[in-house]
Design a protein around this motif. Structure first.
Motif, PDB file in Angstrom:
ATOM      1  N   ALA A  10       0.686  -1.122  -0.338  1.00 36.48           N
ATOM      2  CA  ALA A  10       0.120   0.129   0.207  1.00 36.48           C
ATOM      3  C   ALA A  10       0.826   1.189  -0.047  1.00 36.48           C
ATOM      4  N   VAL A  11       1.872   1.125   1.280  1.00 34.01           N
ATOM      5  CA  VAL A  11       3.017   2.091   0.661  1.00 34.01           C
ATOM      6  C   VAL A  11       3.761   2.633  -0.703  1.00 34.01           C
ATOM      7  N   VAL A 173       2.871   4.191  15.776  1.00 27.38           N
ATOM      8  CA  VAL A 173       2.076   3.873  16.877  1.00 27.38           C
ATOM      9  C   VAL A 173       0.716   3.803  16.281  1.00 27.38           C
ATOM     10  N   GLN A 174       0.050   4.631  15.547  1.00 24.21           N
ATOM     11  CA  GLN A 174      -1.382   4.158  15.182  1.00 24.21           C
ATOM     12  C   GLN A 174      -1.068   3.497  14.521  1.00 24.21           C
ATOM     13  N   ALA A 175       0.040   2.971  13.545  1.00 23.97           N
ATOM     14  CA  ALA A 175       0.310   1.401  12.676  1.00 23.97           C
ATOM     15  C   ALA A 175      -0.518   1.034  13.252  1.00 23.97           C
ATOM     16  N   ILE A 213      11.689  -0.990   8.934  1.00 20.77           N
ATOM     17  CA  ILE A 213       9.925  -1.133   9.522  1.00 20.77           C
ATOM     18  C   ILE A 213       9.061  -0.105   9.602  1.00 20.77           C
ATOM     19  N   SER A 214       9.729   0.803  11.093  1.00 15.98           N
ATOM     20  CA  SER A 214       9.306   1.716  11.524  1.00 15.98           C
ATOM     21  C   SER A 214       8.471   3.445  10.153  1.00 15.98           C
ATOM     22  N   GLN A 215       9.467   3.746   9.634  1.00 10.78           N
ATOM     23  CA  GLN A 215       9.497   4.023   8.313  1.00 10.78           C
ATOM     24  C   GLN A 215       8.377   3.362   7.424  1.00 10.78           C
ATOM     25  N   SER A 220       2.494   4.437   6.590  1.00  9.59           N
ATOM     26  CA  SER A 220       1.479   3.305   5.750  1.00  9.59           C
ATOM     27  C   SER A 220      -0.144   4.136   6.063  1.00  9.59           C
ATOM     28  N   VAL A 221       0.441   5.248   7.476  1.00 11.57           N
ATOM     29  CA  VAL A 221      -0.428   5.990   7.953  1.00 11.57           C
ATOM     30  C   VAL A 221      -0.800   7.649   7.140  1.00 11.57           C
TER      31      VAL A 221
END
Length: 222
Positions: A10-11, A173-175, A213-215, A220-221
């Motif tokens: 998706a990203v 964090v939302q992800a 992974i963090s980025q 994605s949000v």
């Protein structure tokens, strides 16, 4: 929790291709490079992150060369012995940011880093030995042993200096919440255990670093 490829796809679509995403991602330094970083650089970057927490980052960056000079370029042996009286005098100097608790963290963290350096033969060797399978424990040890080095502050410091790390931005964090890993920013042992399990799963699926992974999660949000 979805397979990481679903999140990443998706990203990739959002940015118009895998190459476009790759160009946006920062990657950690190799362990051999991290080992070469001098001890005073670790204290400088940690202290800068502490001062920037809740402050205007650009203002701190502009003042930082002067603050470096005031603290003898963050030499650990010098900083760890700074008394409260010496810190009070430094707070009066031109260019210093007037915040007692943040300033007090410098000798406290200098002492903590000095002890780590003595035990491991240098801070570079210590941090180069970090790996993703012990990420949560390592970060919590940094928070416990240091001063004001919890959560995002420590992560920003580590990311800047080149250690592979997550950064708990609001979007990241939302992800994590969306994927059912946690219900809020990780704080309890249960949260950290769930985060560690998710990290290991996603790394196994993607082969990506914690940085990446963090980025990707954050992208994605927002």
């Amino acid at each position: 929790m979805r397979h990481f490829s679903e999140i990443e796809t998706a990203v990739i679509e959002r940015f118009g291709g895998k190459q476009a995403l790759q160009e946006r991602l920062t990657k950690p330094r190799a362990p051999a490079s991290i080992r070469k970083i001098q001890d005073n650089r670790w204290l400088s970057e940690a202290s800068r992150a502490v001062f920037q927490a809740g402050f205007n980052w650009k203002v701190v960056d502009k003042k930082w060369p002067g603050i470096e000079a005031l603290f003898h370029h963050f030499d650990l042996s010098y900083c760890r012995y700074l008394s409260d009286e010496a810190l009070e005098e430094l707070l009066k100097r031109d260019g210093m940011i007037s915040h007692w608790k943040k300033t007090r963290s410098i000798p406290l963290n200098a002492d903590f880093f000095w002890r780590l350096s003595e035990e491991h033969g240098g801070l570079g060797r210590y941090f180069a030995g970090w790996n993703s399978t012990n990420y949560a424990d390592n970060l919590r040890a940094l928070q416990k042993g240091g001063d004001r080095l919890g959560g995002k502050t420590a992560q920003v410091f580590l990311r800047r200096i080149g250690v592979d790390t997550l950064v708990f931005s609001n979007d990241m964090v939302q992800a994590l919440i969306r994927e059912g890993v946690v219900q809020k920013t990780p704080s309890s042992k249960k949260d950290w255990a769930a985060l560690q399990e998710a990290i290991e799963t996603w790394q196994g699926q993607s082969g990506r670093s914690l940085n990446e992974i963090s980025q990707v999660l954050a992208y994605s949000v927002g």
